[in-house]
Motif scaffolding. Sequence first.
Motif, PDB file in Angstrom:
ATOM      1  N   GLN A   1     -11.943 -10.339  -1.320  1.00 24.13           N
ATOM      2  CA  GLN A   1     -12.141 -11.272  -0.302  1.00 24.13           C
ATOM      3  C   GLN A   1     -13.514 -11.914  -0.753  1.00 24.13           C
ATOM      4  OE1 GLN A   1     -11.410  -9.575   3.476  1.00 24.13           O
ATOM      5  NE2 GLN A   1      -9.531  -8.526   2.802  1.00 24.13           N
ATOM      6  N   LEU A   2     -14.438 -11.100  -0.829  1.00 23.89           N
ATOM      7  CA  LEU A   2     -15.829 -11.521  -1.126  1.00 23.89           C
ATOM      8  C   LEU A   2     -15.910 -12.313  -2.280  1.00 23.89           C
ATOM      9  CD1 LEU A   2     -18.856 -11.567  -0.696  1.00 23.89           C
ATOM     10  CD2 LEU A   2     -19.304  -9.602  -1.781  1.00 23.89           C
ATOM     11  N   PHE A   3     -15.188 -12.079  -3.550  1.00 21.41           N
ATOM     12  CA  PHE A   3     -15.076 -12.595  -4.605  1.00 21.41           C
ATOM     13  C   PHE A   3     -14.315 -14.076  -4.345  1.00 21.41           C
ATOM     14  CE2 PHE A   3     -12.927 -13.883  -8.639  1.00 21.41           C
ATOM     15  CZ  PHE A   3     -14.006 -13.850  -9.497  1.00 21.41           C
ATOM     16  N   LEU A   4     -13.323 -14.215  -3.535  1.00 22.29           N
ATOM     17  CA  LEU A   4     -12.870 -15.422  -3.331  1.00 22.29           C
ATOM     18  C   LEU A   4     -13.708 -16.307  -2.439  1.00 22.29           C
ATOM     19  CD1 LEU A   4      -9.399 -15.908  -1.523  1.00 22.29           C
ATOM     20  CD2 LEU A   4     -11.186 -16.792  -0.464  1.00 22.29           C
ATOM     21  N   ALA A   5     -14.375 -15.929  -1.624  1.00 17.70           N
ATOM     22  CA  ALA A   5     -15.551 -16.634  -0.926  1.00 17.70           C
ATOM     23  C   ALA A   5     -16.600 -17.277  -1.714  1.00 17.70           C
ATOM     24  CB  ALA A   5     -16.310 -15.826   0.309  1.00 17.70           C
ATOM     25  N   LEU A   6     -17.230 -16.374  -2.624  1.00 15.23           N
ATOM     26  CA  LEU A   6     -18.063 -17.041  -3.700  1.00 15.23           C
ATOM     27  C   LEU A   6     -17.429 -17.968  -4.508  1.00 15.23           C
ATOM     28  CD1 LEU A   6     -19.907 -13.575  -4.449  1.00 15.23           C
ATOM     29  CD2 LEU A   6     -20.520 -15.465  -2.771  1.00 15.23           C
TER      30      LEU A   6
ATOM     31  N   ASN B   1      -3.451  -4.409   7.061  1.00 19.58           N
ATOM     32  CA  ASN B   1      -2.631  -5.552   6.785  1.00 19.58           C
ATOM     33  C   ASN B   1      -3.109  -6.564   5.813  1.00 19.58           C
ATOM     34  OD1 ASN B   1      -0.545  -4.456   8.480  1.00 19.58           O
ATOM     35  ND2 ASN B   1      -1.637  -5.262  10.328  1.00 19.58           N
ATOM     36  N   TYR B   2      -4.365  -6.157   5.384  1.00 19.57           N
ATOM     37  CA  TYR B   2      -4.929  -7.139   4.427  1.00 19.57           C
ATOM     38  C   TYR B   2      -4.441  -7.134   3.056  1.00 19.57           C
ATOM     39  CZ  TYR B   2      -9.151  -7.852   7.508  1.00 19.57           C
ATOM     40  OH  TYR B   2      -9.868  -8.073   8.137  1.00 19.57           O
ATOM     41  N   SER B   3      -4.035  -8.417   2.705  1.00 19.77           N
ATOM     42  CA  SER B   3      -3.292  -8.637   1.195  1.00 19.77           C
ATOM     43  C   SER B   3      -4.343  -8.271   0.191  1.00 19.77           C
ATOM     44  CB  SER B   3      -2.920 -10.028   1.426  1.00 19.77           C
ATOM     45  OG  SER B   3      -2.046 -10.349   2.144  1.00 19.77           O
TER      46      SER B   3
ATOM     47  N   ASP C   1       0.983  -1.155  -0.089  1.00 20.28           N
ATOM     48  CA  ASP C   1       0.109   0.052   0.036  1.00 20.28           C
ATOM     49  C   ASP C   1       0.880   1.239  -0.104  1.00 20.28           C
ATOM     50  OD1 ASP C   1      -2.631   1.067   2.044  1.00 20.28           O
ATOM     51  OD2 ASP C   1      -2.175   1.759   0.019  1.00 20.28           O
ATOM     52  N   VAL C   2       1.568   1.673  -1.248  1.00 18.77           N
ATOM     53  CA  VAL C   2       2.472   2.638  -1.345  1.00 18.77           C
ATOM     54  C   VAL C   2       1.929   3.947  -0.970  1.00 18.77           C
ATOM     55  CG1 VAL C   2       4.071   3.603  -2.761  1.00 18.77           C
ATOM     56  CG2 VAL C   2       3.721   1.087  -3.040  1.00 18.77           C
ATOM     57  N   ASP C   3       0.441   4.097  -1.169  1.00 21.31           N
ATOM     58  CA  ASP C   3       0.080   5.522  -1.014  1.00 21.31           C
ATOM     59  C   ASP C   3      -0.428   5.690   0.395  1.00 21.31           C
ATOM     60  OD1 ASP C   3       0.231   6.145  -3.851  1.00 21.31           O
ATOM     61  OD2 ASP C   3      -1.658   5.247  -4.097  1.00 21.31           O
ATOM     62  N   ASN C   4      -0.434   4.975   1.164  1.00 19.15           N
ATOM     63  CA  ASN C   4      -0.802   4.905   2.561  1.00 19.15           C
ATOM     64  C   ASN C   4       0.193   5.811   3.343  1.00 19.15           C
ATOM     65  OD1 ASN C   4      -1.262   4.410   5.361  1.00 19.15           O
ATOM     66  ND2 ASN C   4      -2.669   2.974   4.611  1.00 19.15           N
ATOM     67  N   VAL C   5      -0.452   6.653   3.999  1.00 17.08           N
ATOM     68  CA  VAL C   5       0.320   7.751   5.071  1.00 17.08           C
ATOM     69  C   VAL C   5       1.254   6.906   5.769  1.00 17.08           C
ATOM     70  CG1 VAL C   5      -1.353   8.030   6.899  1.00 17.08           C
ATOM     71  CG2 VAL C   5       0.075   9.909   6.284  1.00 17.08           C
TER      72      VAL C   5
ATOM     73  N   TYR D   1     -11.281   4.528   4.263  1.00 17.43           N
ATOM     74  CA  TYR D   1     -12.504   4.032   3.567  1.00 17.43           C
ATOM     75  C   TYR D   1     -12.375   4.070   1.902  1.00 17.43           C
ATOM     76  CZ  TYR D   1     -14.911   4.979   7.984  1.00 17.43           C
ATOM     77  OH  TYR D   1     -15.400   4.936   9.329  1.00 17.43           O
ATOM     78  N   THR D   2     -11.057   4.596   1.405  1.00 14.35           N
ATOM     79  CA  THR D   2     -10.964   4.360   0.044  1.00 14.35           C
ATOM     80  C   THR D   2     -10.647   2.930  -0.220  1.00 14.35           C
ATOM     81  OG1 THR D   2      -8.745   4.999   0.543  1.00 14.35           O
ATOM     82  CG2 THR D   2     -10.160   6.699  -0.411  1.00 14.35           C
ATOM     83  N   GLN D   3     -10.878   2.564  -1.363  1.00 15.07           N
ATOM     84  CA  GLN D   3     -10.416   1.177  -1.821  1.00 15.07           C
ATOM     85  C   GLN D   3      -9.185   0.971  -1.804  1.00 15.07           C
ATOM     86  OE1 GLN D   3     -12.659   0.564  -5.409  1.00 15.07           O
ATOM     87  NE2 GLN D   3     -14.657   1.316  -4.693  1.00 15.07           N
ATOM     88  N   ARG D   4      -8.626  -0.352  -1.418  1.00 14.91           N
ATOM     89  CA  ARG D   4      -7.491  -0.654  -1.708  1.00 14.91           C
ATOM     90  C   ARG D   4      -7.179  -1.090  -3.251  1.00 14.91           C
ATOM     91  NH1 ARG D   4      -4.474  -2.282   2.406  1.00 14.91           N
ATOM     92  NH2 ARG D   4      -3.474  -4.071   1.169  1.00 14.91           N
ATOM     93  N   PRO D   5      -5.979  -1.041  -3.702  1.00 14.60           N
ATOM     94  CA  PRO D   5      -5.811  -1.487  -5.061  1.00 14.60           C
ATOM     95  C   PRO D   5      -6.005  -2.911  -5.375  1.00 14.60           C
ATOM     96  CG  PRO D   5      -3.656  -0.812  -4.016  1.00 14.60           C
ATOM     97  CD  PRO D   5      -4.693  -0.506  -3.195  1.00 14.60           C
ATOM     98  N   ILE D   6      -6.460  -3.228  -6.615  1.00 17.78           N
ATOM     99  CA  ILE D   6      -6.931  -4.581  -6.793  1.00 17.78           C
ATOM    100  C   ILE D   6      -5.513  -5.392  -7.334  1.00 17.78           C
ATOM    101  CG2 ILE D   6      -8.178  -5.935  -8.477  1.00 17.78           C
ATOM    102  CD1 ILE D   6     -10.123  -3.990  -8.450  1.00 17.78           C
TER     103      ILE D   6
END
Length: 521
Positions: A272-277, A264-266, A77-81, A216-221
């Motif tokens: 994550q939801l797509f993986l579960a489905l 810390n989520y990869s 997450d390079v853009d994180n403060v 609250y912004t989306q993490r990069p895919i």
Amino acid sequence: MVRNCVVRGCHSKHASDVRLFSIPLSYDNRNPDDFNILSERRSLWLSRLHIHEGDLKKKSFVCHKHFVSGKPSYYRDVDNVDWAPTLNLDNNYSTRYQRRKRYNINRDKLCNVMDHNITDTSEVVAESDHSQLMESNENDGPLDLSVGLKHIADIEQESFALPLILPELTPNSENPTTETESVEVSALKEEIINLQSQLATLNKDYIALKQEFHMYTQRPITSNFFAKCQNSDKWMQVYTSLTTAKSFEIIYNAVSSAIPENNNYSLCKRQQLFLALVRLSHNLSEMDLAFRFNVSSATVCRYFHSWIDAIYLKLRNYVIIWPTLDELNVAMQMCFRRSYPRTVSIMDCFETQIQIPHNRNDQAATYSTYKSRNTVKYLISTTPHGTVNFISKGYTGRKSDQFVVRHSGYKENLKEGDGVLADKGFDVAEEIGLMGATLTTPAFKSSDQLTQKETEVSRGVSNVRIHIEREIGSIRMRFDIMCGPVVMSNLYNFEESVCLYDKIVAVCCIINNLNPSLIFI
């Protein structure tokens, strides 16, 4: 060995209220392709901490006080403060040796100024005394040495007393200022102090808003697999059994609040939801999904359990509902309206094969004589519209259908005047009749052959009851995880008397309800 924070001026040590994080390495054996990112991050850390690579100890730590969120972010997450330390990094901090050296230089400068002023003052005093002596010699006659000695003593006393008043007199003698200028200077100083306090407040607000923005912004895919399927109805239906990509977004918006934010989520939450489905739909192994999404098997297991719990808790009471007869009559299918207009439920049981338990008692309890294998049994009910309105928890395969109906809580949903359709094996007409409802089943063969009336009734019931069989078959076809064999660990993990596989079955029914119905008006 006591662990300390390496930031200059920070005296934090390892304690219960202090968290220390090691300076990141420039390599990772598990992810060799991320060498450039890791090297760049380590260089940024060292530059902000003002530490050279050669001066770094083997184990160096930075405390939580230097991060906005209290801990460093995920390295991708390079853009994180918090990708590198940002707070309380005092660049003006100096060592004891540097402070001592600066003090000696200032002291020498002050002494030189004092000596210069003393010399000038002594010369002025000496000239004035000499002129006084010459005048007294001309007026009084011979030179009096005692007067000269007295003046010399007075000069020495003044020279020793002079340094005490020099620090106050010297600035005024070199930079004379008026009273108006001093008032303006003091006013400017106060304004500077006020502006500095306002700047500090604005900086705190900026950091807080930036932290909230990153949360609250989306993490990069990071998964190309998900990127290809995210906006495609075709691939979304292939891998998740959802008919459209919009259905995926609806589920995500309804459930995502149950999953906490974590830097810390990869994978991002959508991944994550797509993986579960995908696992529900194709029953892929954890190793397969770990390879597809570039994460570990333990991470796949954790994501799957978290999202199954979230969907179960958030959507079960809003998607699997028991509508009233009046609500069903608004759009009752014609096949039911002609023959069974008061039908609110079509019930049946289905069984799923499980692994053979090690315990012999469990083997005997789960063995199904109907399936000739160890199974887990569920009671399912659908409305005439084809949506699931009841799903029970799992029972051992040895339990009869009558036992499941009596103990699953199905009867409590019935009201007076409701009609129920079931197979002829459900001998629970008395229990359902006590609730004021009516049970309709195909006729039993009391003799060698059914009568004409019994044949017509049985054919009519079978024509409409077949929809429950189609619904069960549709759920099994869409979700391979419903076909078994079920892992025993999924049956032993109970939470509030509900095991993990019970939640999986309920989630499959929830997603099935979100798809178009198999029964058309």
